[in-house]
Design a protein around this motif. Structure first.
Motif, mmCIF file in Angstrom:
data_model
loop_
_atom_site.group_PDB
_atom_site.id
_atom_site.type_symbol
_atom_site.label_atom_id
_atom_site.label_comp_id
_atom_site.label_asym_id
_atom_site.label_seq_id
_atom_site.Cartn_x
_atom_site.Cartn_y
_atom_site.Cartn_z
ATOM 1 N N ILE A 150 0.863 -1.182 0.000
ATOM 2 C CA ILE A 150 0.000 0.000 0.000
ATOM 3 C C ILE A 150 0.899 1.232 0.000
ATOM 4 C CG2 ILE A 150 -1.747 1.305 1.269
ATOM 5 C CD1 ILE A 150 -2.719 -1.333 2.443
ATOM 6 N N ILE A 151 0.692 2.123 -0.948
ATOM 7 C CA ILE A 151 1.504 3.333 -1.066
ATOM 8 C C ILE A 151 0.795 4.473 -0.342
ATOM 9 C CG2 ILE A 151 2.492 5.032 -2.644
ATOM 10 C CD1 ILE A 151 2.832 2.872 -4.702
ATOM 11 N N LEU A 152 1.448 4.989 0.686
ATOM 12 C CA LEU A 152 0.983 6.158 1.428
ATOM 13 C C LEU A 152 1.948 7.305 1.161
ATOM 14 C CD1 LEU A 152 0.305 4.338 4.815
ATOM 15 C CD2 LEU A 152 -1.417 4.956 3.120
ATOM 16 N N TYR A 153 1.518 8.524 1.417
ATOM 17 C CA TYR A 153 2.383 9.656 1.098
ATOM 18 C C TYR A 153 1.948 10.880 1.887
ATOM 19 C CZ TYR A 153 -1.616 9.994 -2.081
ATOM 20 O OH TYR A 153 -2.889 10.000 -2.608
ATOM 21 N N ASP A 154 2.909 11.771 2.069
ATOM 22 C CA ASP A 154 2.604 13.079 2.637
ATOM 23 C C ASP A 154 1.765 13.860 1.634
ATOM 24 O OD1 ASP A 154 3.317 16.119 3.058
ATOM 25 O OD2 ASP A 154 3.819 15.115 4.932
ATOM 26 N N GLU A 235 10.680 11.794 7.441
ATOM 27 C CA GLU A 235 10.356 11.237 8.747
ATOM 28 C C GLU A 235 9.699 12.317 9.601
ATOM 29 O OE1 GLU A 235 12.650 9.061 12.518
ATOM 30 O OE2 GLU A 235 13.742 9.660 10.711
ATOM 31 N N GLY A 236 8.583 11.988 10.235
ATOM 32 C CA GLY A 236 7.870 12.980 11.032
ATOM 33 C C GLY A 236 6.637 12.389 11.674
ATOM 34 N N LEU A 237 5.727 13.275 12.089
ATOM 35 C CA LEU A 237 4.539 12.845 12.822
ATOM 36 C C LEU A 237 3.613 11.990 11.973
ATOM 37 C CD1 LEU A 237 3.684 16.158 14.731
ATOM 38 C CD2 LEU A 237 4.801 14.119 15.639
ATOM 39 N N THR A 238 3.514 12.298 10.682
ATOM 40 C CA THR A 238 2.616 11.524 9.817
ATOM 41 C C THR A 238 3.067 10.076 9.720
ATOM 42 O OG1 THR A 238 2.136 13.517 8.526
ATOM 43 C CG2 THR A 238 1.576 11.404 7.535
ATOM 44 N N LEU A 239 4.348 9.863 9.470
ATOM 45 C CA LEU A 239 4.875 8.503 9.375
ATOM 46 C C LEU A 239 4.764 7.786 10.714
ATOM 47 C CD1 LEU A 239 6.316 6.265 7.859
ATOM 48 C CD2 LEU A 239 8.496 7.393 8.359
ATOM 49 N N THR A 240 5.053 8.469 11.804
ATOM 50 C CA THR A 240 4.945 7.848 13.128
ATOM 51 C C THR A 240 3.515 7.416 13.413
ATOM 52 O OG1 THR A 240 6.769 9.224 13.932
ATOM 53 C CG2 THR A 240 5.358 8.184 15.585
ATOM 54 N N ASN A 241 2.558 8.245 13.034
ATOM 55 C CA ASN A 241 1.151 7.907 13.239
ATOM 56 C C ASN A 241 0.772 6.651 12.468
ATOM 57 O OD1 ASN A 241 -1.629 8.203 13.925
ATOM 58 N ND2 ASN A 241 -1.981 9.275 12.005
ATOM 59 N N VAL A 343 -6.155 15.695 24.202
ATOM 60 C CA VAL A 343 -7.173 15.541 23.164
ATOM 61 C C VAL A 343 -6.736 16.385 21.973
ATOM 62 C CG1 VAL A 343 -9.592 15.883 22.556
ATOM 63 C CG2 VAL A 343 -8.982 15.141 24.862
ATOM 64 N N ALA A 344 -6.286 15.735 20.922
ATOM 65 C CA ALA A 344 -5.764 16.440 19.750
ATOM 66 C C ALA A 344 -5.980 15.568 18.524
ATOM 67 C CB ALA A 344 -4.279 16.779 19.938
ATOM 68 N N CYS A 345 -5.515 16.052 17.384
ATOM 69 C CA CYS A 345 -5.617 15.274 16.157
ATOM 70 C C CYS A 345 -4.676 14.073 16.241
ATOM 71 C CB CYS A 345 -5.276 16.151 14.950
ATOM 72 S SG CYS A 345 -3.521 16.571 14.803
ATOM 73 N N PRO A 346 -4.845 13.064 15.386
ATOM 74 C CA PRO A 346 -4.017 11.852 15.499
ATOM 75 C C PRO A 346 -2.518 12.120 15.452
ATOM 76 C CG PRO A 346 -5.876 11.438 14.047
ATOM 77 C CD PRO A 346 -5.908 12.902 14.365
ATOM 78 N N GLU A 347 -2.078 13.082 14.656
ATOM 79 C CA GLU A 347 -0.642 13.317 14.516
ATOM 80 C C GLU A 347 -0.059 14.026 15.730
ATOM 81 O OE1 GLU A 347 0.388 15.154 10.857
ATOM 82 O OE2 GLU A 347 -0.570 13.629 9.610
ATOM 83 N N ASN A 348 -0.827 14.902 16.366
ATOM 84 C CA ASN A 348 -0.324 15.641 17.521
ATOM 85 C C ASN A 348 -0.599 14.947 18.843
ATOM 86 O OD1 ASN A 348 0.803 17.900 16.156
ATOM 87 N ND2 ASN A 348 -1.237 18.728 15.842
ATOM 88 N N SER A 349 -1.343 13.831 18.820
ATOM 89 C CA SER A 349 -1.643 13.127 20.067
ATOM 90 C C SER A 349 -0.424 12.402 20.620
ATOM 91 C CB SER A 349 -2.782 12.123 19.843
ATOM 92 O OG SER A 349 -3.987 12.788 19.551
ATOM 93 N N LEU A 350 0.450 11.931 19.723
ATOM 94 C CA LEU A 350 1.615 11.158 20.154
ATOM 95 C C LEU A 350 2.727 12.106 20.591
ATOM 96 C CD1 LEU A 350 1.581 8.461 17.344
ATOM 97 C CD2 LEU A 350 0.905 8.162 19.725
ATOM 98 N N LEU A 351 2.504 12.749 21.720
ATOM 99 C CA LEU A 351 3.459 13.725 22.236
ATOM 100 C C LEU A 351 4.536 13.016 23.050
ATOM 101 C CD1 LEU A 351 4.084 16.786 22.630
ATOM 102 C CD2 LEU A 351 2.735 16.655 24.724
#
Length: 508
Positions: A150-154, A235-241, A343-351
Motif C-alpha cells: 500500500i503506497i501512502l504519502y505526505d 520522517e515525522g509525525l505523519t509517518l509515526t502515526n 485531546v488532539a488530532c491523530p498526529e499531535n496526540s503522540l506527544l
C-alpha cells in the motif's frame, strides 16, 4: 530551573536558526505552486465575501502576495491566519470565526482531520518529487513483483502520485495507491491529481478502508496486516502515526529531499512498550488533567465528556486545561496533576513527554487505564473518534452492579509495586434523576469513607502550605500607618542611615 526562567543576556546573544524548508517550494510559479486559479474558482463559485487563508510558519513569506492575488481576482476580503493556537496541520476554525470568514483555505501539510463549521479548501502545495528515482527505490525495496504493498504519502507530494502509479502498477499488480479524501460536513475540497482521481481504485469485491484522510482497498480474504506499507515523505509525525496504527505491517519509505529509500528500522515494539509504561502511570494516577489540544477537530467535545465520565467512574479526579500550545513550563505549574491526557488530532496526540514533569497520554491510553473491559492487545488507536460510540474501537464501560460482582478487584502496580483498586464505581448516587455528590464511595460492597476533594488532600500532604496564619497566637493590634515611598527610599528612613551611593541624584 532553566525551564522556568532564563538569563536576560541570552536574548541578546541568541542565535536564530532559519528554517530552510521553504526551499522545497521554490519550483514553478507562485500561481502554480499555490493553485491560485483553483482557489479563486472555489471562492467565486460559492460567492464567498470573506476568506480566511491559513498558513504554516514556513509559508508565511508568500502569504501577502497570495492574498493580494486572490483579492484582485475575486474581489473578496482575505484574512491571513498565522501562528495557530494548536498544530498548524489542523484547520483553525476558531480564528476564522473571529473575523467572521465565510470559508477557510488551508495551505501546506495537513492531518486531514474532519472539521464541521466552515466550508474548507485544502491547498497542499507541490513539493518536488523525482518520480523516476522514487520508482527505482520502490523496485529495489520490493524485488518480488507479486508483493502486496500500500503506497501512502505526505499530502504535499500528492501531485506526483498519478505518474508514480503509472510506472508501478503494470509491473506490480498487487500495489494499492491510497487516495486523499476529506471528511467534512460542508464538503471539503481537495484538488486531486487527475490521473489518480479518475482511476478506479478498487473492485466490487475489495474492502475499502478510510482512515486519516486516506482511502484505499484491500483484496477480499486479506487483512491489512498482510500488506507492506511504502511511504513517500520525510520522517515525522505523519509517518509515526501510520507506523503506530498499523504496527504489524512492515514499513519502508522514500525521502524526496535526499532521493533515497530505506526500510524503516524504528523499533515499534519498544515504542509500544514506552506507551504502555504511560498507561501504567495513568492507572496509578489519582488526579488527571485533560488537555484541550484542538478546537477544530470534529467531536472533540464529545470525547472530552467521555473522558470525564470514565475518569470519574474509575475513582479519579479530573481537571480540564485549555492553554494553547503545550510546553514544559506551562504544565509544570500544576504539580497536583499526576498525569495528563491530550485531546488532539491523530498526529499531535503522540506527544513525547520525556521532558515533561508528568506523563502525557492519549485518550486511548487513558481508556486502557480506566476501562477494564479494554485490554492491551497491541492494537493502537490514535484517532479519538474511533473510541466514541459507533466507532471502530469503541468499548463500553462496565455496569456498576457488574463491577461489584467480579472477584478480582485489585492488582499490583508495575511501577510502585503497591496494591491498587481497579473496580471503583461511581462516587455519586442518582437521587431523583440527578447526580448528587457523596463522600461515601462504595467499594467491594463495603461503604468506605473517602475524601473526594483531591486538591484539598494534596494540599494537606504538602510540607509548605503557604503563609502560616497562626490563629490565636498573634496579638490583636489596631491598624497602624505603614511605610510610604519606594523600596529604595522610604520616607521614615533617615538619609544618614543609608548608603549615599544608593540615592538617586538629580542634576539641574
Amino acid at each position: 530551573t532553566e525551564a522556568f526562567s532564563s538569563n536576560s543576556e541570552a536574548v541578546i546573544h541568541r542565535t536564530v536558526n532559519v528554517s530552510t524548508t521553504t526551499t522545497d517550494y521554490q519550483t514553478g510559479s507562485l500561481v502554480e505552486r499555490y493553485q491560485i486559479t483553483e482557489t479563486c474558482h472555489f471562492v467565486t463559485s460559492n460567492h464567498f465575501k470573506k476568506v480566511a487563508l491559513q498558513f504554516p510558519d514556513d509559508l508565511l513569506s508568500d502569504a501577502v502576495q497570495i492574498s493580494a492575488d486572490i483579492e484582485k481576482e475575486t474581489k473578496a476580503k482575505t484574512f491571513i491566519l498565522g501562528d495557530t493556537s494548536y498544530g498548524s496541520c489542523c484547520v483553525d476554525e476558531v480564528a476564522a470565526e473571529h473575523v467572521r470568514a465565510d470559508c477557510i483555505v488551508h495551505y501546506g501539510p495537513s492531518c486531514l482531520s474532519p472539521s464541521r463549521r466552515l466550508p474548507l479548501l485544502y491547498v497542499f502545495g507541490k513539493r518536488p518529487n523525482d518520480v523516476q528515482q522514487c520508482a527505482a527505490a520502490f523496485k529495489e525495496l520490493y524485488s518480488d513483483r507479486q508483493s502486496h504493498v500500500i503506497i501512502l504519502y505526505d499530502v504535499t507530494y500528492s501531485h506526483a502520485i498519478g505518474d508514480l502509479r503509472q510506472l508501478l502498477c503494470e509491473m506490480y499488480p498487487n500495489v494499492v495507491v491510497s487516495l486523499l479524501k476529506a471528511d467534512h460536513s460542508h464538503g471539503a475540497k481537495l484538488i486531486h491529481d487527475s490521473l489518480v482521481a479518475n482511476e478506479q481504485l478498487h473492485s466490487q469485491d475489495d474492502r475499502v478502508i478510510f482512515t486519516f484522510g486516506r482511502q484505499f482497498s484491500i483484496q477480499e480474504g486479506r487483512r491489512i496486516d498482510d500488506y507492506s506499507m511504502f511511504y513517500i515523505g520525510q520522517e515525522g509525525l505523519t509517518l509515526t502515526n501510520f507506523m503506530m496504527t498499523w504496527n504489524r505491517c512492515s514499513f519502508s519509505s522514500f525521502d524526496p529531499v535526499t532521493c533515497t529509500g530505506r526500510v524503516e528500522s524504528i523499533n515499534i515494539n519498544k515504542a509500544l512498550m514506552k506507551r504502555y509504561y504511560a498507561v501504567e502511570r495513568a492507572k496509578d494516577a489519582s488526579v488527571v488533567g485533560i488537555l484541550v489540544g484542538t478546537l477544530g477537530v470534529a467531536n472533540y467535545l464529545t470525547i472530552i465528556e467521555q473522558l470525564k465520565d470514565i475518569i470519574h467512574k474509575a475513582g479519579k479526579k479530573s481537571y480540564m486545561f485549555a492553554m494553547g500550545k503545550i510546553n514544559v513550563p506551562k504544565l509544570a505549574n500544576f504539580l497536583e496533576i499526576d498525569v495528563y491526557v491530550l485531546v488532539a488530532c491523530p498526529e499531535n496526540s503522540l506527544l513525547d513527554s520525556s521532558e515533561f514533569y508528568r506523563p502525557v497520554v492519549t485518550p486511548f491510553e487513558m481508556e486502557l487505564a480506566c476501562n477494564k473491559h479494554r485490554e492491551w492487545t497491541g492494537e493502537y488507536v490514535t484517532d479519538f473518534r474511533d473510541l466514541l460510540p459507533g466507532g471502530s474501537s469503541h468499548v463500553g464501560l462496565p455496569e456498576p452492579n457488574q463491577s461489584n460482582n467480579e472477584e478480582e478487584t485489585t492488582d499490583v502496580s508495575l511501577i510502585t509495586g503497591a496494591l491498587r483498586t481497579t473496580n471503583f464505581t461511581t462516587s455519586s448516587e442518582i437521587i431523583n434523576g440527578t447526580l448528587q455528590s457523596s463522600s461515601l464511595v462504595p467499594r467491594n460492597e463495603t461503604l468506605t469513607v473517602a475524601n473526594t476533594n483531591t486538591a484539598a488532600s494534596y494540599l494537606a500532604g504538602r510540607s509548605w502550605q503557604g503563609l502560616e496564619p497562626k490563629l490565636g497566637q498573634t496579638a490583636v493590634v489596631k491598624a497602624v500607618e505603614g511605610r510610604r515611598g519606594i523600596a529604595i527610599a522610604y520616607e521614615e528612613e533617615g538619609l544618614g542611615n543609608r548608603d549615599s551611593s544608593t540615592i538617586p541624584h538629580q542634576q539641574s
